[in-house]
Scaffold this motif. Structure first.
Motif, PDB file in Angstrom:
ATOM      1  N   LEU A 255       0.840  -1.204   0.000  1.00 23.04           N
ATOM      2  CA  LEU A 255       0.000   0.000   0.000  1.00 23.04           C
ATOM      3  C   LEU A 255       0.873   1.252   0.000  1.00 23.04           C
ATOM      4  O   LEU A 255       0.534   2.255  -0.625  1.00 23.04           O
ATOM      5  CB  LEU A 255      -0.905   0.040   1.242  1.00 23.04           C
ATOM      6  CG  LEU A 255      -2.086  -0.924   1.311  1.00 23.04           C
ATOM      7  CD1 LEU A 255      -2.805  -0.762   2.652  1.00 23.04           C
ATOM      8  CD2 LEU A 255      -3.068  -0.670   0.174  1.00 23.04           C
ATOM      9  N   ILE A 256       2.002   1.184   0.709  1.00 25.19           N
ATOM     10  CA  ILE A 256       2.900   2.335   0.840  1.00 25.19           C
ATOM     11  C   ILE A 256       3.639   2.610  -0.474  1.00 25.19           C
ATOM     12  O   ILE A 256       3.781   3.757  -0.880  1.00 25.19           O
ATOM     13  CB  ILE A 256       3.891   2.098   2.008  1.00 25.19           C
ATOM     14  CG1 ILE A 256       3.146   2.195   3.348  1.00 25.19           C
ATOM     15  CG2 ILE A 256       5.057   3.079   1.951  1.00 25.19           C
ATOM     16  CD1 ILE A 256       3.961   1.753   4.554  1.00 25.19           C
ATOM     17  N   GLY A 257       4.134   1.572  -1.123  1.00 15.63           N
ATOM     18  CA  GLY A 257       4.892   1.751  -2.371  1.00 15.63           C
ATOM     19  C   GLY A 257       6.393   1.803  -2.126  1.00 15.63           C
ATOM     20  O   GLY A 257       6.849   1.789  -0.991  1.00 15.63           O
TER      21      GLY A 257
ATOM     22  N   PRO B  75       9.594   7.687  -4.177  1.00 15.10           N
ATOM     23  CA  PRO B  75       8.272   7.924  -4.792  1.00 15.10           C
ATOM     24  C   PRO B  75       8.303   7.969  -6.324  1.00 15.10           C
ATOM     25  O   PRO B  75       7.289   7.708  -6.962  1.00 15.10           O
ATOM     26  CB  PRO B  75       7.849   9.272  -4.213  1.00 15.10           C
ATOM     27  CG  PRO B  75       8.600   9.380  -2.936  1.00 15.10           C
ATOM     28  CD  PRO B  75       9.925   8.700  -3.186  1.00 15.10           C
ATOM     29  N   GLN B  76       9.471   8.272  -6.908  1.00 13.40           N
ATOM     30  CA  GLN B  76       9.577   8.251  -8.371  1.00 13.40           C
ATOM     31  C   GLN B  76       9.426   6.828  -8.902  1.00 13.40           C
ATOM     32  O   GLN B  76       9.103   6.635 -10.075  1.00 13.40           O
ATOM     33  CB  GLN B  76      10.932   8.813  -8.833  1.00 13.40           C
ATOM     34  CG  GLN B  76      11.174  10.258  -8.456  1.00 13.40           C
ATOM     35  CD  GLN B  76      10.366  11.242  -9.302  1.00 13.40           C
ATOM     36  OE1 GLN B  76       9.837  10.892 -10.354  1.00 13.40           O
ATOM     37  NE2 GLN B  76      10.249  12.469  -8.826  1.00 13.40           N
ATOM     38  N   LYS B  77       9.714   5.850  -8.031  1.00 10.44           N
ATOM     39  CA  LYS B  77       9.617   4.454  -8.446  1.00 10.44           C
ATOM     40  C   LYS B  77       8.381   3.762  -7.887  1.00 10.44           C
ATOM     41  O   LYS B  77       8.121   2.597  -8.195  1.00 10.44           O
ATOM     42  CB  LYS B  77      10.875   3.704  -8.012  1.00 10.44           C
ATOM     43  CG  LYS B  77      12.113   4.238  -8.703  1.00 10.44           C
ATOM     44  CD  LYS B  77      13.370   3.473  -8.314  1.00 10.44           C
ATOM     45  CE  LYS B  77      14.571   4.052  -9.037  1.00 10.44           C
ATOM     46  NZ  LYS B  77      15.743   4.227  -8.149  1.00 10.44           N
ATOM     47  N   SER B  78       7.635   4.443  -7.046  1.00 10.14           N
ATOM     48  CA  SER B  78       6.402   3.858  -6.490  1.00 10.14           C
ATOM     49  C   SER B  78       5.338   3.838  -7.577  1.00 10.14           C
ATOM     50  O   SER B  78       5.190   4.805  -8.320  1.00 10.14           O
ATOM     51  CB  SER B  78       5.872   4.702  -5.331  1.00 10.14           C
ATOM     52  OG  SER B  78       6.877   4.978  -4.393  1.00 10.14           O
ATOM     53  N   GLU B  79       4.587   2.749  -7.627  1.00  5.28           N
ATOM     54  CA  GLU B  79       3.508   2.657  -8.622  1.00  5.28           C
ATOM     55  C   GLU B  79       2.396   3.656  -8.289  1.00  5.28           C
ATOM     56  O   GLU B  79       2.110   3.901  -7.113  1.00  5.28           O
ATOM     57  CB  GLU B  79       2.894   1.244  -8.599  1.00  5.28           C
ATOM     58  CG  GLU B  79       3.837   0.133  -9.032  1.00  5.28           C
ATOM     59  CD  GLU B  79       4.280   0.266 -10.478  1.00  5.28           C
ATOM     60  OE1 GLU B  79       3.476   0.722 -11.318  1.00  5.28           O
ATOM     61  OE2 GLU B  79       5.449  -0.075 -10.760  1.00  5.28           O
ATOM     62  N   PRO B  80       1.743   4.188  -9.340  1.00  2.00           N
ATOM     63  CA  PRO B  80       0.509   4.943  -9.084  1.00  2.00           C
ATOM     64  C   PRO B  80      -0.470   4.021  -8.344  1.00  2.00           C
ATOM     65  O   PRO B  80      -0.471   2.813  -8.583  1.00  2.00           O
ATOM     66  CB  PRO B  80      -0.011   5.267 -10.484  1.00  2.00           C
ATOM     67  CG  PRO B  80       1.143   5.088 -11.405  1.00  2.00           C
ATOM     68  CD  PRO B  80       2.048   4.079 -10.773  1.00  2.00           C
ATOM     69  N   GLY B  81      -1.256   4.592  -7.472  1.00  3.58           N
ATOM     70  CA  GLY B  81      -2.167   3.754  -6.680  1.00  3.58           C
ATOM     71  C   GLY B  81      -1.613   3.461  -5.306  1.00  3.58           C
ATOM     72  O   GLY B  81      -2.359   3.116  -4.397  1.00  3.58           O
TER      73      GLY B  81
ATOM     74  N   ALA C  79       3.538  11.524  -3.016  1.00  2.00           N
ATOM     75  CA  ALA C  79       4.868  12.058  -2.705  1.00  2.00           C
ATOM     76  C   ALA C  79       5.723  12.108  -3.963  1.00  2.00           C
ATOM     77  O   ALA C  79       5.423  11.433  -4.954  1.00  2.00           O
ATOM     78  CB  ALA C  79       5.535  11.207  -1.629  1.00  2.00           C
ATOM     79  N   VAL C  80       6.808  12.887  -3.910  1.00  2.00           N
ATOM     80  CA  VAL C  80       7.649  13.085  -5.098  1.00  2.00           C
ATOM     81  C   VAL C  80       9.117  12.703  -4.869  1.00  2.00           C
ATOM     82  O   VAL C  80       9.746  12.142  -5.745  1.00  2.00           O
ATOM     83  CB  VAL C  80       7.549  14.559  -5.599  1.00  2.00           C
ATOM     84  CG1 VAL C  80       8.381  14.756  -6.861  1.00  2.00           C
ATOM     85  CG2 VAL C  80       6.094  14.948  -5.860  1.00  2.00           C
ATOM     86  N   VAL C  81       9.653  13.000  -3.684  1.00  2.00           N
ATOM     87  CA  VAL C  81      11.091  12.733  -3.462  1.00  2.00           C
ATOM     88  C   VAL C  81      11.302  11.806  -2.264  1.00  2.00           C
ATOM     89  O   VAL C  81      10.482  11.755  -1.339  1.00  2.00           O
ATOM     90  CB  VAL C  81      11.907  14.043  -3.270  1.00  2.00           C
ATOM     91  CG1 VAL C  81      11.843  14.904  -4.531  1.00  2.00           C
ATOM     92  CG2 VAL C  81      11.455  14.814  -2.037  1.00  2.00           C
ATOM     93  N   VAL C  82      12.453  11.081  -2.297  1.00  2.00           N
ATOM     94  CA  VAL C  82      12.722  10.048  -1.290  1.00  2.00           C
ATOM     95  C   VAL C  82      12.859  10.611   0.121  1.00  2.00           C
ATOM     96  O   VAL C  82      12.457   9.979   1.102  1.00  2.00           O
ATOM     97  CB  VAL C  82      13.960   9.201  -1.693  1.00  2.00           C
ATOM     98  CG1 VAL C  82      15.259   9.991  -1.568  1.00  2.00           C
ATOM     99  CG2 VAL C  82      14.044   7.914  -0.885  1.00  2.00           C
ATOM    100  N   GLY C  83      13.377  11.825   0.234  1.00  2.00           N
ATOM    101  CA  GLY C  83      13.566  12.436   1.555  1.00  2.00           C
ATOM    102  C   GLY C  83      12.268  12.959   2.163  1.00  2.00           C
ATOM    103  O   GLY C  83      12.240  13.362   3.332  1.00  2.00           O
ATOM    104  N   ARG C  84      11.205  12.966   1.386  1.00  2.00           N
ATOM    105  CA  ARG C  84       9.887  13.419   1.889  1.00  2.00           C
ATOM    106  C   ARG C  84       8.829  12.446   1.366  1.00  2.00           C
ATOM    107  O   ARG C  84       7.939  12.822   0.621  1.00  2.00           O
ATOM    108  CB  ARG C  84       9.583  14.856   1.409  1.00  2.00           C
ATOM    109  CG  ARG C  84      10.548  15.915   1.926  1.00  2.00           C
ATOM    110  CD  ARG C  84      10.400  16.163   3.445  1.00  2.00           C
ATOM    111  NE  ARG C  84      11.279  17.242   3.923  1.00  2.00           N
ATOM    112  CZ  ARG C  84      12.550  17.069   4.301  1.00  2.00           C
ATOM    113  NH1 ARG C  84      13.093  15.860   4.280  1.00  2.00           N
ATOM    114  NH2 ARG C  84      13.270  18.093   4.719  1.00  2.00           N
TER     115      ARG C  84
END
Ligand code: ADP
Length: 169
Positions: free
Chosen positions: A107-109, A113-119, A126-131
């Protein structure tokens, strides 16, 4: 076999289910709290059918953040990560359910976040790994350790959720 009243069988079944139940530690990091994503994130775990057993809003100290992330102490981003986790309120939670540790991570991905699937939570929000707004335990042992670090045993609430019999059948 001895005929037992239906209610006794029901209790036995619930106990069997309870024994199979796994728990995971989930935290909405300061960026997720500040961005007003608490309800959105809780809703995803709740709608899935997982059961909330503990929740609190806390500002962890830097020392506490270092304990939480002790596995990453050799990483170059460790110090910034601990500063960040202790920079504001964190919503700490324990969720329970069959397969909740692994599925919670789904659920988290992905971490980035650039590599997390949509959904997924990070993919959608989110957009960047540090946030990346949320933390979830990555295995049975870490889940136990993290729950023990963040919660006292009496903060884990024991209750019957009527939804559970419809989630599990
Ligand atoms: P996860 O949170 O997905 O389990 P890790 O345990 O590898 O990921 O990392 C813990 C947290 O450290 C990540 O959620 C992220 O906030 C942060 N982090 C990981 N890698 C980096 C990085 N390269 N730069 C900055 N922060 C990072």
């Amino acid at each position: 076999a001895l005929a037992l009243p239906a209610a006794v069988y029901m209790i036995q079944e619930q106990e069997v289910h309870a024994a199979e139940m796994e728990r995971t530690f989930i935290a909405i990091k300061p960026d997720g709290v500040q961005r007003g994503l608490i309800a959105e994130i809780i809703s995803r775990f709740e709608r899935k059918g997982f059961k909330l057993v503990a929740v609190k809003l806390v500002v962890p100290s830097k020392e506490f953040a270092q304990k939480h992330y002790h596995d990453l102490k050799e990483r170059p981003f460790f110090n910034g990560l601990c500063d960040f986790l202790s920079s504001g309120p964190v919503l700490a939670m324990v969720w329970e359910g069959e397969g909740v540790i692994k599925y919670g991570r789904k659920l988290i991905g992905a971490t980035d976040p650039q590599k997390s699937e949509p959904g997924t939570i990070r993919g959608d929000l989110a957009v960047v790994v540090g946030r990346n707004i949320i933390h979830g335990s990555d295995g049975l042992e870490t889940a136990k350790d993290e729950i023990n670090l963040w919660f006292k045993p009496e903060e884990l609430v024991s209750y019957t959720s009527n939804a559970q019999k419809w989630v599990y059948g």
